[in-house]
Scaffold this active site. Structure first.
Site, PDB file in Angstrom:
ATOM      1  N   GLY A   1    -136.568   7.761 -37.896  1.00  0.00           N
ATOM      2  CA  GLY A   1    -137.840   7.711 -37.598  1.00  0.00           C
ATOM      3  C   GLY A   1    -138.345   6.342 -36.765  1.00  0.00           C
ATOM      4  O   GLY A   1    -137.509   5.212 -37.244  1.00  0.00           O
ATOM      5  N   CYS A   2    -139.348   6.332 -35.975  1.00  0.00           N
ATOM      6  CA  CYS A   2    -139.698   5.074 -35.272  1.00  0.00           C
ATOM      7  C   CYS A   2    -140.113   4.218 -36.166  1.00  0.00           C
ATOM      8  O   CYS A   2    -139.613   2.834 -36.132  1.00  0.00           O
ATOM      9  CB  CYS A   2    -140.677   5.626 -34.155  1.00  0.00           C
ATOM     10  SG  CYS A   2    -142.092   6.391 -34.705  1.00  0.00           S
ATOM     11  N   TYR A   3    -141.299   4.370 -37.015  1.00  0.00           N
ATOM     12  CA  TYR A   3    -141.665   3.294 -37.854  1.00  0.00           C
ATOM     13  C   TYR A   3    -140.753   2.853 -38.836  1.00  0.00           C
ATOM     14  O   TYR A   3    -140.411   1.674 -39.310  1.00  0.00           O
ATOM     15  CB  TYR A   3    -142.726   3.900 -38.739  1.00  0.00           C
ATOM     16  CG  TYR A   3    -144.208   3.941 -38.070  1.00  0.00           C
ATOM     17  CD1 TYR A   3    -144.701   2.899 -37.844  1.00  0.00           C
ATOM     18  CD2 TYR A   3    -144.779   5.435 -38.155  1.00  0.00           C
ATOM     19  CE1 TYR A   3    -146.247   2.977 -37.226  1.00  0.00           C
ATOM     20  CE2 TYR A   3    -146.098   5.483 -37.489  1.00  0.00           C
ATOM     21  CZ  TYR A   3    -146.625   4.338 -37.222  1.00  0.00           C
ATOM     22  OH  TYR A   3    -147.901   4.424 -36.510  1.00  0.00           O
TER      23      TYR A   3
END
Lengths: 342, 342, 342, 342
Positions: A145-147
Site C-alpha cells: 500500500g502507498c502509506y
C-alpha cells in the site's frame, strides 16, 4: 514482454499505462475494465490522444493469459482476491496492486477490509513485494500500500539497527486526493477538499495490519503502531512523518548511518543530507522515496519525514520496479525519467 | 471605545479591521503602518472600498494615545518590544499580537527570536493572554501565538487531569500560508506552495518556549515537548495533532470528561462528540477552537485534533476576545457571526 | 420578521443562514430540506455548532406559512415551479433563488431547462428581481442567476447609453465550483478540478435566455449574445469579461461616465477608478459587484471585467438585498460586514 | 549532440533539463546561470538528485561554444539580445526562448518591452520558429511566446481559409503562475493567487505585436487584435479562447475542415472531434496544442478553445521540437512520452 492491465481506468491503472508506455522492455498488451470497456482509452482520457489509443476490453482471464506475459491488477480491493485464482492455477505472472493479497492472516483481512478474504494458499504464495526489503521472486507479487510503503521505508533502518523504542512509534501520514481513487463522495468534492484538511479512519486504516505484519519480520516484538491518515488539498503525494523515542545514547550520526547503510545501494530511496528534510513536490512523478530526519536531543525524539508519490512508489511505479526485478532487468528500468517540475 | 492598529497592512492587521468593524462596542480609531501610510486602507485593500476607507498614517505614539482608548500591535516580531515602552510608561492599554512580550526569560527570547529582547519589567508586566486559562487584567496583554494556542488548548485538560505521560507529548502542526505573513520568499511563491507540503523549523520554532512556559504553570515537571510545523497549500487555518501516551487505565471517557470539564463554560472551544474529529474548514473565519480525539487502546496512545483559524483564534479573534474580557464585556462580543462557508 | 428557507442544505441555503443570522431585521424561521431533515443544521454543517442549531424539517407549505413571514426557495431548478403555487394562492411572500420563475416564455424554459415549466400566471406575476434595475415589489420575486447578474450589470450602462454595437457582445464567464452545487459528478471531483480549467455548456447555458430577456427591456433590438462559461479551481466567485465594439467616436471617458451614472447611487456596485480592473477576491464574501474596464482604441474594443461572489450577489446576498427593498428597509441592511480576507 | 542551457534555474530552463534528459539524440552539455552558479543543479532542485547532478556554471560564451553543439537561452527578456551577438558572429546555433529576437521592428521591441533592442541584423536573421507554420532553418531560432503560440495556432487555419472577419478577433488567454516566472512579487504570493483570478496588462501584453507580426504573413490586412491575459490559480497551462465573427454562410463543417486540413500532418496539434472542447489538464506535461470549437449560428460567432502547457508547447517543448527540425530529426523525437496524469 507484454503486460495486461485490469482496472485500467483508475488512477493507478492510467499511471501504469504511462510507465509501460515509456518502458524499454515492456509493452502494453490488453487493457481491461469492468465498467468502461468498448471505448478506446483515449476517449476516456483525452490526454492519451495519439499517444495511446488502445481499446479497453471487458475482463477475460483466458484472453489475458493468451495475449500477455504478465497481468497487473489495478483494481479496488475486493476484486483480485477472486479473479487471481485462475491465473495462479496456471502459474501466470500476476502483480496485484490492491490490498487483497497483502495480509497473511485471513481473519485480519476480514476485519480490516470488511470483505471475505481469498484463500490461504493464495496469500501464502503471494510475496509482499517491497523491493528494498523483499526478495522479488515467484509469479504472485502483492504490491504494498502507498502509506505502508512510506511508513516501512521510514522505519526499517532504525528498527533493524535497534535505535528506537518500538512502543513509541507514531506514524502521521498525509495524502493527496488521488490516493482515495476516482469514486465520487462528499469528501472528494472540490468544494469540500479545497482549503481544508481532514483526518480520517483514525486507528482504522487498512494499511495498519500490513505495516505491522511486515515490520514483525524484522522484530517480532513489535505488535502495534500508532498510525493516522489525513487528506490535504493536493492531487498526488504522501507526506509521512515518523516520531519515535531514540534509545539512550543514540546519536544523530547513528541515525544517519542507519539510513545510509540500508539505502546506499537502493536506487529509489534518496536519503537527504543531515539536517535536510524533503519537501513533497521533489518526488512528484517519480518512483523515489526521499527521507530526511532530525533528532531532538532535549527529549530524545526522532522525527523522520518520508515523501513519496502515492501513484508511483506508492503504487504503479513500485509495481514496475517489482516487474523489473522479477524479470531480471535493471531495477530502475523505465523509471529514471526526470519528472515534471514544477 | 476606539482602537488603534499598528501594522494594519499585514494579514493580522486587516483581520482586526474586519473584527472591529463588526464589533458593537469598539470602533476603528487610527490605523498605522511604517511602510504603506499616506494611502487609504481601501486603496491597499480594494475589498474595503466603501466599507472602510480610513487613511493609514505613519506611526506616532502620542497621536495614538491621544485619539484612541487602546492600541493593538499587529506588527512582526521585533517591533513592539521597543515601541511598547512609551505606552507602558503612560499605562495606556496595549494588546500585542507579536511574539515580543510572550517569553518571561529574556535570554530565551534572544535565543529563539535571534533579536535583542525588550526589558524585564515589560515582560514581567505582560499577561500571557490565553483567555481560556489566563486571567485577563492589566493594561499590557500579550496575545499567544497561533500554533501555541492550538497546542495549549489541546493539552491543558489532559495535562491538568494527569491523564498523559508528559514525556511522550508530540505536537504536529500544519498551517496555511497566511500564518507566514505577507513577506515575499521562495517558500511563499504560488508555484512552490501549490501541490506541495513542507516541514520547516524542525525543533526550532519560536512557539516552543512559549508553549512550555505556559504549560509549566500547570505542571512544573514538564520541561520539553516535541513540536513540528508544516505548511500545507491553504490560506488560513491550523490543524494541530497531539499524540501522547495515556497513563495506565485511563479511559476514553476520562479524556472526554477532561475536555468537557475544562471547556463547557468556554464559549470558543467546541469539544466534538466522542469519536468525531473536527475538519479544518469548520473553524475558518471563526474564533473557535474545535477539538476531537481518539484513544488507541492497543498502544495506549491518545490522538487529539484541534483546529483553529490562525488569523482568528490564532491572532486577531483572540485579541478581540481578550479585549472583551479586559473591557468587561461579554467574552463573545462581536465574535459570533456565522462564518463564510464554503 | 421570520424567514423560512427551503433547500437549506445546499450552498445557497447555507449562505442564507449566514446572512439572516447577522441581519438586524430578519431572523431564521423554519429550515427545510427534502432529503436531509430530522437533523439539526449543525450536525450537517459542523461550522454552525453553537451558532445555529435549528432542526431541519421536512417540507410543509402550511407550516411554513403559519410560522414565517416570507419563504426563500434555495432549491435546484425544477422544484419551486411546482411548490410555489400554494404560496402564490395565499399571496404569501416568496423569493425564489432558482431558475424556475425567471423566463416569461414557458417554451423557452422548456427548451433551456429541459423540464416542464410552471404556469403562465406564475411567471407573469414574478418580478425579475435585479435590484439595480428592477422595481422590487409584489410578493413573488425571482432572484436572477449568478452569471446573469454579472453579465447584466456589466452591460446595461453601456447598452442604455448606446455606446456599443449590440451585435458584437461577447460575455466570457468563469466560475468557482460552488456555482455548480453540491451534487457529485466527475467534473466536481477534486482531482478533476485541481490544476484544470474547462469550458462547459458552450452556447447552451440556461442563463442565456434570462440575460437576453432582461436586456431587451432596455433595447428591444438585441436578440442574441455570445455567452460562455468555464470552471476554474476556486470555491467561490464569478469573473465575467465583456467584450464589445464601441460605437464610432465613443471615448473611454464616456464609458466611465456611463458606469458612474448608473451606479453612483447603487450601494452594491463599485465602479473602479479608470484603468483599474477588479480582482476576484476583492468581492469574496460580499454582496458587491466590482466593475472595471479598458478601451483599446486601435480596434475600438471595450473590455469590461465584473466580479461577484456567486453565492452572494449571485444568489443569497442579492436575495437579502431584494428582501430589504421588498420590506422597505435600507437596501444594504445586514450586508455591509467587512468580508473575510484573505 | 550536446546542448548548453543559459538561464537553467528558471522554470523554462529546468523544463529543458527534463526534456533533454529524455531525448534520444541530444544530451545535456553545460548549464549556466548568472546568479546561482557554483552549485550542482540538484542542490537547487532536489527533485533532480541522482537523476541530474551537473554543476551550474557562470556564463561563458567561449566555453559554451567549445563544449556544446547548440545553446538554448532560457533567460528572461533583456538578456539574450546582448549575449547572442557572440554566437551569431561564429554562426553557432542558438535557440532563444526569450522575447528578445521575436520582433522584426526594433521600435516595437522598445515600446512593448521597455528595453533597448538588439540590432537589426540579428532580428533579420532570426527565424520566428513556430514549427507548424515556419520553415525551421538557419542557426538563429527565436522561439515564440507561450500565449502567442496558443493564439496563432487557434487563428491561422480560419484566417488563411478566410472564414472569419479579421476585425472581430478577440483572444482571451488564461495562464498558470509558472508563466510569470520565479521572481517574487505580491502577485505571485500564494495568498494572493489562491482562490483568485486577475486580469493583467490589458492591451499592453508584449505578445500582442508578436502575434500580429506573424499573422500578417498570412493576411497583411490584419493590423490589430483584441488580446487579454489573466492569471488563474494553477501552476502550468494556458487556456486560450478565441472569439470571431464567421463570414456569411460559413458553416461549422468548414471550420472543422480548416483545422483538420492545416493540422492533420502536424503531430503536436490535436484537433478535437466536432463539438468537443479540450480541457486544460489534457495537455499538461505534453507538447500538444489541443483545439476545439463551437459555432453559434444565432450570432455567427466562432468560439475556439486552444490549450497548451506554457512550459512545453509554450516554451521548452516547442524549443525541442524546433531543435528536432533544425537537426533533421523526427519532429516528435523525445516528445511523445505519456504525460503525468492526474
Amino acid at each position: 514482454m507484454k503486460a495486461a492491465i485490469v482496472g485500467v481506468t483508475g488512477y493507478t491503472g492510467i499511471e501504469l499505462v504511462r510507465l509501460i508506455h515509456q518502458h524499454p522492455s515492456l509493452t502494453l498488451g490488453t487493457l481491461h475494465s469492468h465498467s468502461m470497456h468498448k471505448n478506446s482509452i483515449s476517449e476516456l482520457y483525452p490526454h492519451l490522444q495519439q499517444l495511446c489509443e488502445q481499446e479497453v476490453e471487458a475482463y477475460d482471464a483466458e484472453k489475458i493469459m493468451k495475449n500477455n506475459d504478465i497481468v497487473f491488477f489495478a483494481t479496488p480491493s475486493g476484486i483480485s482476491k477472486d479473479l487471481v485464482h485462475e491465473f495462479v492455477a496456471q502459474d501466470f505472472p500476476v502483480i496485484d496492486l490492491s490490498g487483497d493479497l497483502r495480509l497473511k492472516d485471513l481473519e485480519s483481512y476480514q476485519k480490516w477490509y470488511k470483505k471475505d478474504p481469498t484463500t490461504q494458499d493464495i496469500v501464502d504464495k503471494a510475496i509482499y513485494a517491497l523491493p528494498e526489503f523483499s526478495a522479488i521472486k515467484g509469479n504472485l507479487l502483492s504490491n504494498p500500500g502507498c502509506y505502508a510503503t512510506a511508513a516501512i521505508l521510514s522505519l526499517v533502518p532504525v528498527l533493524k539497527e535497534q535505535l528506537i523504542d518500538l512502543d513509541t512509534i507514531i506514524l502521521d501520514g498525509k495524502s493527496g486526493l488521488s490516493g482515495a481513487g476516482k469514486q465520487l463522495s462528499d469528501s472528494s468534492h472540490y468544494v469540500t477538499v479545497d482549503e481544508n484538511m481532514t483526518m480520517y479512519k483514525l486507528n482504522q486504516h487498512q494499511h495498519i495490519p500490513e505495516i505491522i505484519q511486515f515490520l514483525q519480520t524484522f522484530d517480532s516484538s513489535l505488535s502495534t503502531i500508532q498510525f493516522t491518515t489525513s487528506l490535504i488539498p493536493i492531487k498526488r503525494g504522501i507526506f509521512m512523518t515518523l516520531y519515535a523515542k531514540i534509545k539512550p545514547n543514540v546519536t544523530s550520526e547513528q541515525i544517519q548511518q542507519a539510513f545510509d547503510k540500508h539505502y546506499q545501494s537502493k536506487p529509489f530511496v534518496r536519503v537527504q543530507p543531515t539536517g535536510c528534510l524533503p519537501e513533497l513536490r521533489q518526488v512528484t512523478g517519480t518512483n523515489f522515496c526521499d527521507i530526511g530526519f532530525g533528532v531532538n536531543e532535549e527529549n530524545q525524539t526522532l522525527t523522520v519525514v518520508a515523501v513519496i508519490d502515492n501513484l508511483m512508489k506508492g503504487a504503479a511505479g513500485q509495481a514496475i520496479q517489482n516487474f523489473n526485478l522479477w524479470a531480471g532487468l535493471e531495477e530502475t528500468c523505465g523509471l529514471t525519467q526526470v519528472p515534471l517540475f514544477p
